[in-house]
Design an enzyme around this catalytic site. Sequence first.
Site, PDB file in Angstrom:
ATOM      1  N   GLN A  44       0.821  -1.205   0.000  1.00 57.98           N
ATOM      2  CA  GLN A  44       0.000   0.000   0.000  1.00 57.98           C
ATOM      3  C   GLN A  44       0.861   1.264   0.000  1.00 57.98           C
ATOM      4  OE1 GLN A  44      -3.301  -0.645   2.502  1.00 57.98           O
ATOM      5  NE2 GLN A  44      -3.995   1.467   2.537  1.00 57.98           N
ATOM      6  N   SER A  81       4.125  -6.615   2.707  1.00 55.38           N
ATOM      7  CA  SER A  81       2.776  -6.534   3.275  1.00 55.38           C
ATOM      8  C   SER A  81       1.738  -7.044   2.264  1.00 55.38           C
ATOM      9  CB  SER A  81       2.490  -5.097   3.723  1.00 55.38           C
ATOM     10  OG  SER A  81       1.303  -5.010   4.477  1.00 55.38           O
ATOM     11  N   LEU A  82       0.882  -6.171   1.752  1.00 61.44           N
ATOM     12  CA  LEU A  82      -0.094  -6.545   0.716  1.00 61.44           C
ATOM     13  C   LEU A  82       0.574  -7.299  -0.432  1.00 61.44           C
ATOM     14  CD1 LEU A  82      -2.714  -6.211  -1.086  1.00 61.44           C
ATOM     15  CD2 LEU A  82      -1.753  -4.003  -1.737  1.00 61.44           C
ATOM     16  N   ARG A 132      -9.309  -8.521   3.209  1.00 59.54           N
ATOM     17  CA  ARG A 132      -8.245  -7.950   4.046  1.00 59.54           C
ATOM     18  C   ARG A 132      -8.421  -6.440   4.160  1.00 59.54           C
ATOM     19  NH1 ARG A 132      -2.827  -5.814   3.244  1.00 59.54           N
ATOM     20  NH2 ARG A 132      -1.276  -6.764   4.640  1.00 59.54           N
ATOM     21  N   HIS A 162      -0.032  -3.789  10.942  1.00 59.51           N
ATOM     22  CA  HIS A 162       1.037  -4.629  11.498  1.00 59.51           C
ATOM     23  C   HIS A 162       1.296  -4.324  12.972  1.00 59.51           C
ATOM     24  CE1 HIS A 162       1.726  -6.297   7.572  1.00 59.51           C
ATOM     25  NE2 HIS A 162       1.747  -5.075   7.084  1.00 59.51           N
ATOM     26  N   GLN A 185       0.462 -12.416   9.493  1.00 57.35           N
ATOM     27  CA  GLN A 185       1.064 -11.204   8.926  1.00 57.35           C
ATOM     28  C   GLN A 185       0.455  -9.890   9.414  1.00 57.35           C
ATOM     29  OE1 GLN A 185       0.120  -9.161   5.480  1.00 57.35           O
ATOM     30  NE2 GLN A 185       1.883  -9.854   4.306  1.00 57.35           N
TER      31      GLN A 185
END
Length: 294
Positions: free
Chosen positions: A9, A88-89, A113, A195, A244
């Site tokens: 992102q 991440s993503l 998500r 996170h 995650q």
Amino acid sequence: MKAFVFPGQGAQHVGMGQDLYEASPKIKELFNRANEVLGFSITDLMFHGTEENLKETKVTQPAIFLHSVLLTEYLGEQFKPAMVAGHSLGEFSALVATKAMSFEDGLTLVSKRANAMQEACDITPSTMAAIVGLADEIVEKVCTETDGVVVPANYNCPGQLVISGEIDAVKKACEALKEKGAKRALILKVGGAFHSPLMEPAHEKLAQAIEKTEIHEPICPIYQNVDAKAHTDAKTIKENLIAQLTSPVYWTQTVQNMVADGATSFTEVGPGKALQGMIRKVDNSLEITGIEKI
């Protein structure tokens, strides 16, 4: 050995992916399929929307995922990774690109998500901040000494660590880190504390969806965010994917491990150049390129 990496992102921009849409009937079909899966026209927002449209988490995440995954589709035989990783993503993009997950399943999970993360953000006012110019250990120590919820979230590269948590706690930590000599302690324009433990409500919802999703062995090892290690076992990949959301992204360590395992070139697949910059700060002797447009 060639490594391919996928952004997360923040890499979105107006007009992203329009060249891909027009590149082949198959890619156009996948974009149109994405509109059906999501229940809204992601293509209109990607190609003609505003920056504000694209900043919405429910739009941002599927948009970046689509751009990255369909770029690998366009590359065809040129996409021959010895190893992959996603920030991440981007881990979801990497899994679909390496055939560990179907296109529809990957897109559905990314959408769930994004929505779950947005809901978690709405529960507790929270944010993130980029800390530049300090050793990781100093940032970690200040986080533990600060009242409230604030934790290390993204180990992006040497000298850059993003912290995440409650707004007041993040602000207090930033002040303390400036006193410790941080070159910058910048509050980020994000919807919430990604996170971090504050993502627990999203974690619970996403865990159920991931558990039901079929995951296969990828065509090459994927280095996952939660431990920065290479994985090919479908069960382990699934467990790491579930962990995650509330765990830090160990990106610095991921790149270091990929290099130690033989990676000599890194190609960022998707919008922006953020990962290229981070990788250079880990090891500027590497061959580092990007594929954003065709």
